[in-house]
Design an enzyme around this catalytic site. Structure first.
Site, PDB file in Angstrom:
ATOM      1  N   LYS A 219       0.876  -1.186   0.000  1.00 49.02           N
ATOM      2  CA  LYS A 219       0.000   0.000   0.000  1.00 49.02           C
ATOM      3  C   LYS A 219       0.906   1.226   0.000  1.00 49.02           C
ATOM      4  CE  LYS A 219      -3.755   2.188   2.654  1.00 49.02           C
ATOM      5  NZ  LYS A 219      -4.650   2.083   3.823  1.00 49.02           N
TER       6      LYS A 219
ATOM      7  N   SER B 148      -9.637   2.683   3.248  1.00 46.70           N
ATOM      8  CA  SER B 148      -8.738   3.404   2.378  1.00 46.70           C
ATOM      9  C   SER B 148      -7.836   2.495   1.545  1.00 46.70           C
ATOM     10  CB  SER B 148      -7.877   4.366   3.192  1.00 46.70           C
ATOM     11  OG  SER B 148      -7.073   3.665   4.089  1.00 46.70           O
TER      12      SER B 148
ATOM     13  N   SER C 102     -10.041   0.317   7.452  1.00 50.09           N
ATOM     14  CA  SER C 102      -9.480   0.428   6.108  1.00 50.09           C
ATOM     15  C   SER C 102      -8.868  -0.816   5.504  1.00 50.09           C
ATOM     16  CB  SER C 102      -8.425   1.550   6.087  1.00 50.09           C
ATOM     17  OG  SER C 102      -9.068   2.786   6.286  1.00 50.09           O
TER      18      SER C 102
END
Lengths: 93, 476, 484
Positions: free
Chosen positions: C76, C151, C175
């Site tokens: 990520k 997210s 998230s």
């Protein structure tokens, strides 16, 4: 929460809010605060606030120098460097 | 009409090897930004880790001032924007500082007064902003960012500049005694801010206070405070009010001026730093640190006076600097030197020369061992006091070895009674008029005779013996 | 190859049935062919990956086989990767090349993994739909008109679309779990302090935790072992031993008592309820006992979260000022302007909104009513969980109140967006571990089952998840993508 507050907070947070954005921001912030106010439905007078989920204590590091000069690496992609200094517009105290 | 109320906030840089929250070096004088690691630069994703030595030093200070050491001390973020503050917040302490309370005694005109401390807490220093390198820009050096500081806050209990300076000097001496800071005001490792307000004599209500920053010498502290008191008194006399603000002291003009920007309007939004946990301080740790505390100035003073029979005045001077007091005691160690004489010698001879060249004890060119040797030779009358002074100057200025001088240059005092007798007889013979005057009651003339004999002996005559002989022979 | 699990790929590589370079190239090609439909990657680190893969192949040929040697991984874009761009989904860090590795990155590199790219995410991890990224929305592979969740939208979507066998993510209010639920993959958020936060760009420091996305619980367990552990660079990391999670979760499943919070079922969507109850039935038939519990303050989690997270982030993001790195505005006349312009240009709307709320919540006069109050609610919620765990081993519920929504549907209604976090935020506030795994579908869109455990009970969670995946096959379902 009103326009004045928003202007004050945005100055504290160093964020520019354009005049035509203030109303929008005000509306969304008010909505969020309404949501947040639901917290008051519970009495927490005798509750200690929790800043960390686990009951850990701070670890201590031995006083040894363990970092070397990496100035070049850190300043590599920065155009606003002169002679190793970070350069900003002149500050008048 | 007006009473001054003064409180001092002192920021002391702790002399740890590495920074309080990062492993970068704290050495003074490194080229700009070569001692600022990712953590000091506030790069994305980095985290602070607490330096054990900073905690130990803070505890030492707390013990020395008789304060309470608080367990589960918390670090808090003080949020504001400034280019020398890389993270946009300073890690400091707000609730639950590591040291709470405490007190410092000051002596004014022989009278003791206790100044209470509110608290002392740990925090990180900011970097440096340099405004005069470029015409339209400021330059930022973050080497200093992250250096540990202890902020010592006094209660507003000082009533004039003299008290404030005394308090400041005592704290200065203490942190050097404890070995936690070099207390160098010029280099910025010991900084003082003063909070000053005036109130009507006898009134309980405090007036509005102004904060004076940027005071970096004891002399300036006195000037700044006195100037500020005058300034505020003038305003209040007119019937106006004092504005709560921060002012900078300008030593070149000997005045304070209002700081243009920011600070009044700032809301620091303190909250506990979520990247750091409460610091657990066990009773065992405190006891261990207590056991290893050096002797503090107040205790040393009491001991010096009783053990060595020194005057308070002399003691205060010797004790003011830990290294000086150790220098003194090292000279006495393993010798039978008279402490008073030794103290006197240090105060008049050593400090005079040291002051001329601004030397600190660790840089003295004359070691305690060499001075011990020199003074022993005075005590055993090998050389006279005057001779010793000359030798000492040579030792100090040229690093000459006293053994060489005394042995090889035949500096040994002339204590040979036979020799001296002859000279004394000679002087008496050649100065019969003065002899008559002396015998007629002019006692002061003894000094003249001594001087004459000394001249004959090129200053090497043993003054004690000379005195004795003269007194005897000049008797009617 | 792309349908193989991490566990299977490990064997293939060890047995030299495929080389690391071949495997790496396979996924790179796949990403190039398909990701334009999803936008799950911000940067593809092709050259870097091939170099790493070559190194790994050399090691394998010499008999040195690291635990995860040659397995491709997506990081990520919130994890700092040395020498590679780390943008955090923001214009502020558009060209930021990290000078160091996050601990999570370091650990997985040491295990031999090959980073193929940095995944797309909501800007600075603030969002539940991956619609706030400076680099464009991420699409849900099951229906590209729908959001993947956020997210960590990119990390979830790329695993769901089989563009990568596993990826890392972060979870502050859900998230990892929420996008895992919406895209039909496994996502685990460990106990707070289990995984080091060093190098993981901070959003809300007391809530953030790094975790992983995989398609099976077994894979989750494998990766979790490698990213966990005490880090002296992170004062908030725990010294607790790290078990071999893979071994633990594969132990023979014995019985477990599982709590179902009545509040989680209250007013729940009919389909979601049905799917959830079906999962309960399956587990009940296979060794689990269920018990109704009450977490009556969990509903306040969203309110408390909407204070704590913005407050901490408002402070964490102050370092982005254009002076030492990141976006700097041009032609500014003074320092104040420099800050304001750089930050206003560099941050998106949602980030600005949260910074403002956070600043407000911490400001003089409001601190007690907001921040302090929220930290107290946090304690109340924690206590309720602690009480519950005295009676049950694990807690089960749907991860999200509904399946994915259409892109744009909620972006003008932040409150609706925040409320969709209702099942996940309380675990962050209490620092508890939790995992989401696929449990079914609604309108052909995945739904997730959330397993919550007590502190450091990841092994129990993974054990139940693995067991569930032996008796169901939701985790094997694949989205259809053009070019697939």
């Amino acid at each position: 929460m009103n326009k004045e507050t928003i202007i004050k907070i945005s100055d504290l947070a160093k964020i520019d809010i354009k005049d035509d954005q203030i109303d929008d921001i005000l509306t969304s912030l008010e909505k969020i605060l309404n949501l947040v106010d639901e917290m008051n439905s519970v009495n927490t007078d005798n509750v200690t606030p929790m800043s960390h989920p686990l009951n850990l204590k701070q670890e201590l590091r031995k006083d040894i120098v363990g970092a070397s000069d990496e100035r070049e690496l850190f300043q590599k992609n920065n155009k606003h460097i002169d002679n190793g200094y970070y350069i900003v517009p002149k500050i008048i105290d | 009409m007006w009473e001054s109320v003064i409180g001092l906030e002192i920021h002391v840089q702790l002399n740890t090897k590495s920074k309080i929250f990062s492993p970068a070096s704290t050495n003074f004088g490194a080229p700009q930004n070569t001692q600022a690691c990712a953590i000091d630069l506030g790069m994305p994703g980095v985290l602070p880790v607490l330096n054990e030595e900073a905690i130990i030093m803070a505890i030492k200070f707390g013990i020395a001032v008789g304060s309470e050491i608080l367990d589960n001390s918390i670090f808090a973020r003080k949020n504001y924007f400034y280019p020398d503050l890389p993270k946009g917040y300073q890690i400091s302490q707000y609730e639950i500082p590591i040291v709470s309370g405490g007190a410092m005694e000051i002596i004014i005109n022989g009278k003791s007064k206790i100044i209470n401390l509110t608290r002392a807490h740990l925090e990180e220093d900011a970097g440096k902003s340099i405004h005069d390198l470029y015409p339209n820009k400021s330059a930022i050096d973050l080497n200093r960012a992250g250096t540990p500081l202890i902020e010592i806050v006094s209660e507003p209990e000082m009533g004039n500049a003299e008290e404030a300076v005394q308090y400041l000097k005592n704290i200065h001496s203490l942190v050097r005694y404890l070995g936690i800071s070099d207390g160098n005001m010029q280099e910025g490792s010991f900084r003082c801010d003063a909070n000053i307000s005036l109130k009507k004599k006898g009134s309980a209500a405090l007036g509005t206070r102004a904060e004076i920053k940027n005071i970096n010498s004891f002399k300036y502290v006195e000037s700044a405070i006195n100037h500020e008191i005058e300034r505020q008194a003038a305003i209040l006399d007119k019937g106006d009010s004092v504005v709560q603000e921060t002012r900078l002291y300008d030593p070149s003009k000997d005045e304070t001026r209002s700081m243009r920007s920011k600070v009044e309007a700032n809301d620091y939004r303190y909250f506990p730093d979520p990247d750091l946990l409460p610091v657990s301080i066990s009773k065992d740790l405190i006891e261990e640190i207590k056991r290893n505390m050096p002797e503090l100035p107040s205790a040393k003073k009491i001991r010096f006076i009783s053990q060595y029979g020194l005057s308070e005045y002399d003691t205060i001077i010797l004790v003011s600097d830990r290294e000086l007091s150790e220098y003194f005691e090292n000279i006495l160690k393993g010798s039978d030197l008279n402490p008073k004489m030794t103290a006197n010698w240090i105060i008049t001879e050593v400090l005079a020369l040291a002051k001329k060249t601004y030397l600190s004890v660790k840089d003295y060119p004359v070691s305690s061992e060499d001075l011990k040797y020199l003074l022993s030779n005075v005590t055993n009358e090998t050389i006279s006091s005057k001779q010793a002074k000359d030798v000492f100057e040579r030792m100090w200025d040229n690093k000459e070895n006293p053994r060489d001088i005394i042995e090889n240059e035949g500096m040994k005092q002339i204590s040979d009674i036979g020799k001296l007798n002859k000279i004394v007889d000679n002087i008496i013979k050649n100065n019969y008029k003065s002899v008559e005057e002396y015998q007629g009651g002019k006692d002061k003339l003894l000094g003249f005779f001594v001087g004459q004999v000394m001249k004959e002996t090129q200053g090497q005559g043993n003054p004690k013996i000379i005195n004795q002989l003269l007194k005897e022979k000049l008797k009617k | 190859m792309h349908n193989k699990t991490v566990s299977e790929l490990k064997k293939y590589l060890e047995e030299k049935k495929i080389s690391s370079v071949e495997l790496t190239q396979h996924f790179i090609n796949r990403i190039k062919a398909i990701d334009s439909q999803l936008n799950s990657f911000i940067s593809l680190t092709e050259e870097y990956a091939i170099t790493q893969a070559k190194k790994i192949d050399l090691e394998i040929s010499k008999g040195k086989i690291r635990p995860l040697a040659g397995i491709p991984l997506a990081q990520k874009d919130i994890f700092c990767t040395k020498g590679l761009k780390t943008t955090c989904g923001s214009k502020m860090l558009e060209n930021f090349i990290s000078p160091y590795n996050a601990t999570v990155v370091e650990k997985l590199n040491d295990a031999g993994m090959v980073i193929i790219g940095k995944t797309n995410m909501d800007e600075f991890a603030m969002g539940s739909s991956n619609e706030t990224s400076y680099f464009g929305d991420v699409k849900n592979p099951w229906n590209t008109e729908y959001v993947p969740g956020g997210s960590s939208g990119g990390s979830a979507a790329s695993v769901a679309a089989r563009l990568i066998p596993c990826s890392t993510g972060t979870d502050t209010g859900g998230s990892i779990r929420q996008p895992a639920s919406l895209t039909g993959v496994c996502g685990i958020k460990p106990t707070y302090g289990r995984v080091s936060r060093y190098g993981m760009i901070a959003f809300a420091s007391s809530l953030d935790q790094g975790g992983v996305f995989t398609r099976t619980a077994e894979d989750c367990a494998i990766l979790l072992t490698h990213i966990s552990g005490y880090d002296p660079k992170d004062s908030t990391s725990s010294r607790k031993d790290v078990p071999d999670y893979e071994k633990e979760c594969k132990q023979k499943f014995t019985s477990m008592t599982i709590g179902i919070p009545i509040e989680f079922l209250d007013g729940l969507d009919d389909t979601v309820k049905e799917v959830f109850e079906e999962s309960i039935k399956v587990l009940e038939k296979n060794g689990c006992k269920f018990k109704k519990i009450s977490l009556k303050s969990s509903r306040l989690g969203v309110s408390a979260y909407q204070v704590v997270a913005p407050a901490e982030c408002s402070s964490n993001l102050s370092r982005f000022d254009g002076v030492r790195f990141g976006h700097r505005a041009d032609n500014t006349k003074n320092i104040d302007e420099l800050y304001k312009k750089s930050r206003s240009e560099g941050f998106g709307q949602e980030v600005k909104r949260r910074i403002l709320i956070g600043t407000y919540a911490l400001s003089a006069g409001y601190y007690d009513a907001y921040y302090l109050k929220a930290q107290k609610i946090r304690k109340v919620i924690s206590n309720e969980f602690a009480e519950a765990f005295k009676e049950v081993d694990l807690i089960l519920g749907p991860t999200t109140p509904d399946c994915a929504f259409k892109i744009g549907e909620k972006s003008n209604d932040p409150i609706a967006m925040y409320l969709s976090d209702v099942f996940t935020v309380s675990t962050n506030l209490a620092g508890l571990p939790a995992m989401s795994l696929p449990m079914g579908f609604k309108n052909h869109l995945p739904l997730g089952l959330q397993i919550i455990g007590n502190h450091f009970d990841e092994a129990k969670i993974l054990s139940l998840a693995h067991h569930y995946q032996q008796i169901t096959d939701w985790h094997t379902k694949k989205p259809k993508l053009s070019g697939d």
